[in-house]
Design a protein around this motif. Structure first.
Motif, PDB file in Angstrom:
ATOM      1  N   MET A 202      45.114  82.889 112.087  1.00  0.00           N
ATOM      2  CA  MET A 202      45.439  83.617 113.407  1.00  0.00           C
ATOM      3  C   MET A 202      44.501  83.596 114.288  1.00  0.00           C
ATOM      4  O   MET A 202      44.987  84.065 115.994  1.00  0.00           O
ATOM      5  N   LEU A 203      43.272  84.201 114.494  1.00  0.00           N
ATOM      6  CA  LEU A 203      42.386  83.551 115.669  1.00  0.00           C
ATOM      7  C   LEU A 203      41.740  82.743 116.140  1.00  0.00           C
ATOM      8  O   LEU A 203      40.624  82.435 116.632  1.00  0.00           O
ATOM      9  N   ASN A 204      42.136  81.482 115.304  1.00  0.00           N
ATOM     10  CA  ASN A 204      41.299  79.954 115.305  1.00  0.00           C
ATOM     11  C   ASN A 204      43.163  79.504 114.797  1.00  0.00           C
ATOM     12  O   ASN A 204      43.046  78.590 114.025  1.00  0.00           O
ATOM     13  N   LEU A 238      38.565  96.938 110.929  1.00  0.00           N
ATOM     14  CA  LEU A 238      38.899  98.079 111.210  1.00  0.00           C
ATOM     15  C   LEU A 238      38.298  98.808 112.387  1.00  0.00           C
ATOM     16  O   LEU A 238      38.680  99.339 113.595  1.00  0.00           O
ATOM     17  N   ASP A 239      37.402  99.936 111.919  1.00  0.00           N
ATOM     18  CA  ASP A 239      36.188 100.796 112.951  1.00  0.00           C
ATOM     19  C   ASP A 239      35.667 100.346 113.244  1.00  0.00           C
ATOM     20  O   ASP A 239      34.556 100.893 113.215  1.00  0.00           O
ATOM     21  N   GLY A 240      35.563  99.213 113.670  1.00  0.00           N
ATOM     22  CA  GLY A 240      34.027  98.273 114.315  1.00  0.00           C
ATOM     23  C   GLY A 240      33.608  97.358 112.605  1.00  0.00           C
ATOM     24  O   GLY A 240      34.102  97.338 111.501  1.00  0.00           O
ATOM     25  N   ILE A 241      31.657  97.353 112.563  1.00  0.00           N
ATOM     26  CA  ILE A 241      31.639  96.416 111.632  1.00  0.00           C
ATOM     27  C   ILE A 241      30.596  96.991 110.796  1.00  0.00           C
ATOM     28  O   ILE A 241      29.521  98.081 111.366  1.00  0.00           O
ATOM     29  N   LEU A 262      38.214  92.864 118.086  1.00  0.00           N
ATOM     30  CA  LEU A 262      37.952  93.805 117.077  1.00  0.00           C
ATOM     31  C   LEU A 262      39.822  94.582 117.606  1.00  0.00           C
ATOM     32  O   LEU A 262      40.454  94.807 116.406  1.00  0.00           O
ATOM     33  N   GLU A 263      40.438  94.879 118.388  1.00  0.00           N
ATOM     34  CA  GLU A 263      41.406  95.160 119.536  1.00  0.00           C
ATOM     35  C   GLU A 263      42.889  94.387 118.638  1.00  0.00           C
ATOM     36  O   GLU A 263      43.433  95.027 118.043  1.00  0.00           O
ATOM     37  N   ARG A 264      42.336  93.368 119.007  1.00  0.00           N
ATOM     38  CA  ARG A 264      43.757  92.091 118.260  1.00  0.00           C
ATOM     39  C   ARG A 264      43.720  92.288 116.770  1.00  0.00           C
ATOM     40  O   ARG A 264      44.985  91.856 116.055  1.00  0.00           O
ATOM     41  N   VAL A 265      42.635  92.686 116.356  1.00  0.00           N
ATOM     42  CA  VAL A 265      42.338  92.758 114.611  1.00  0.00           C
ATOM     43  C   VAL A 265      43.600  93.994 114.236  1.00  0.00           C
ATOM     44  O   VAL A 265      44.605  93.864 113.789  1.00  0.00           O
ATOM     45  N   TYR A 329      48.802  88.627 119.576  1.00  0.00           N
ATOM     46  CA  TYR A 329      47.518  89.056 119.687  1.00  0.00           C
ATOM     47  C   TYR A 329      46.420  88.052 118.961  1.00  0.00           C
ATOM     48  O   TYR A 329      45.566  87.289 118.694  1.00  0.00           O
ATOM     49  N   ALA A 330      48.000  86.750 118.558  1.00  0.00           N
ATOM     50  CA  ALA A 330      46.857  86.135 117.381  1.00  0.00           C
ATOM     51  C   ALA A 330      46.837  85.171 118.317  1.00  0.00           C
ATOM     52  O   ALA A 330      47.460  83.835 118.889  1.00  0.00           O
ATOM     53  N   VAL A 331      45.636  84.965 119.035  1.00  0.00           N
ATOM     54  CA  VAL A 331      45.355  83.479 120.408  1.00  0.00           C
ATOM     55  C   VAL A 331      43.527  83.547 120.351  1.00  0.00           C
ATOM     56  O   VAL A 331      43.291  84.336 119.035  1.00  0.00           O
TER      57      VAL A 331
END
Length: 344
Positions: A202-204, A238-241, A262-265, A329-331
Motif C-alpha cells: 500500500m505504501l510502495n 500504530l503507537d510509534g516505533i 505512521l499517520e497513513r498507517v 492513505y495508500a501513497v
C-alpha cells in the motif's frame, strides 16, 4: 513425531485458493510462505518446523527461498532441506520450491552476486546441495545487474532449466523496461520467463507504473514480496516505533518511517477495524485485488502470526468505496529499498 499432512489441506474450509501464473499452466496459492526471515539461527527450529507444517496443512504449497536467506547466508536453505527430508519428502510433487541468486554469497570476484553465468549457475548448484534436491521448481535472477549483459543472465537461466536443475525461470526487482528486454531474450532462447517477484504494498506502488502491464503483455505471473511493508502494515507501529521492533534496529530494513507515514498507517488501520479485520489482513487482500498478481509472499515468526495472515483470505472482497478510501492513505512513502535497481 512423524508428520502426516492434514487430509483436508485442499478443502474449501482452509480458505486457500490458487491462481494461474500468467499464461502458464502452473497454479500458485494466493499466499505463499517466504523464508527470508525467521528460518535461520534467529528462530528455534521447532518453531520453524511448526510454521512449515501448519502452512502446508492450510493449503500453502509454495515455499520461497534464496541463496542468501538466513542468518547466516544459506542457513534457510539448509534448514528447509532438513525439514523437507524429515517431513515433506512424501509430498514433494505437491510443492513448489523456489530459490534465487543475485546477492553476495562467497569471497572473491565470482561470489559477489550479480547476473554472470559463472555466479548464477554456481549459486544454483550450491542451493540444490543445501536443499538436498535435484531440482527447484522456480529459479530466479534475484536482481538486475547493470554490469552483466541481460543476455548472459538469461542464458544462465535457460541452462538451469534445460539441464533439469529448475522447471521454470523467473526474475525479481527488474524494471518494466528491463523485464521486457529479459523476457524477449528468454523467449528467443526457448525458456520463457514464468514470473516476476517485485516489492509491492500500500505504501510502495511502483509496479502500477508499467510493470504489471508489461507482465500481462509478456504472459508472466507476478508474486509480490513485502506486502506488509516488513511489518509496517501491521498493528505493531500504530503507537510509534517499539524499542524491540525491526525498525528500531541499527541495521533496520524498514525505511521511510516518519509521522506522516505512521499517520497513513493509522488511517488504514481504521478502515481495517471497520471491516472487522487486522491491518495486515487488509494489506494482503489489497495486493491480491488485481488478478494479475498471482500470489503474495508472507513471512511468519509463529504459527499464530501465520494463521492471522492466512485468515485474510476469508474476508469479503474490497468494495469500490473501500478501495477509494484506501487510496487516500495508500501513497508512495519512500519505503522501497529496491527502488534504485528497478530504475535501471
Amino acid at each position: 513425531m512423524a508428520y502426516e499432512a492434514a487430509p483436508e489441506r485442499y478443502d474449501d474450509a482452509t480458505g486457500m485458493h490458487y491462481r494461474f501464473t500468467g499464461r502458464s499452466g502452473l497454479q500458485l496459492p494466493a499466499l505463499s510462505l517466504g523464508l527470508w526471515q525467521n528460518f535461520g539461527t534467529d528462530r528455534p527450529e521447532e518453531t520453524q518446523r511448526a510454521i512449515l507444517r501448519r502452512a502446508f496443512d492450510r493449503g500453502v504449497t509454495h515455499f520461497d527461498l534464496a541463496n542468501n536467506y538466513g542468518p547466516p547466508y544459506g542457513r534457510a536453505e539448509e534448514n528447509f532441506g532438513r525439514y523437507l527430508k524429515d517431513d515433506f519428502l512424501p509430498y514433494r510433487d505437491e510443492l513448489v520450491i523456489s530459490t534465487k541468486a543475485g546477492y553476495d554469497m562467497w569471497p572473491g570476484p565470482y561470489g559477489q552476486g550479480g547476473g554472470s553465468r559463472k555466479y548464477v549457475l554456481a549459486s544454483l548448484d550450491q542451493s540444490l546441495e543445501r536443499l538436498g534436491l535435484d531440482y527447484v521448481d522456480i529459479f530466479y535472477s534475484h536482481r538486475f545487474d547493470a554490469d552483466t549483459p541481460v543476455e548472459e543472465t538469461m542464458m544462465a537461466l535457460d541452462t538451469a532449466v534445460r539441464s533439469g536443475r529448475a522447471l521454470y525461470a523467473g526474475i525479481s526487482s527488474y524494471s518494466a523496461a528491463k523485464t521486457q528486454e529479459a523476457a524477449t531474450i528468454a523467449r528467443e532462447l526457448g525458456t520463457p520467463l514464468l514470473i516476476h517477484q517485485p516489492s509491492y504494498n500500500m505504501l510502495n506502488r511502483w509496479v502500477e507504473g508499467g510493470l504489471l502491464d508489461e507482465l500481462e503483455q509478456q504472459g508472466m505471473g507476478c508474486i509480490v514480496f513485502t506486502a506488509l511493508a516488513q511489518g509496517l502494515l501491521t498493528d505493531r507501529y500504530l503507537d510509534g516505533i517499539p524499542a524491540d521492533s525491526r525498525a528500531a534496529r541499527d541495521n533496520s530494513t524498514i525505511a521511510g518511517l516518519d509521522d506522516d507515514v505512521l499517520e497513513r498507517v493509522r488511517g488504514l488501520n481504521g478502515l481495517a477495524e471497520r471491516r472487522g479485520q487486522k491491518l495486515a489482513q487488509l494489506a494482503l487482500q489489497w495486493v491480491l485485488r488485481d488478478d494479475r498478481v498471482t500470489s503474495a509472499v508472507i513471512g511468519a515468526s509463529s504459527v499464530e502470526q501465520l494463521d492471522t495472515n492466512l485468515d485474510a483470505l476469508s474476508f469479503p472482497p474490497l468494495t469500490g468505496v473501500e478501495r477509494a478510501e484506501i487510496d487516500r492513505y495508500a501513497v508512495e512513502s519512500g519505503i522501497n529499498l529496491w527502488a534504485k535497481q528497478t530504475e535501471e
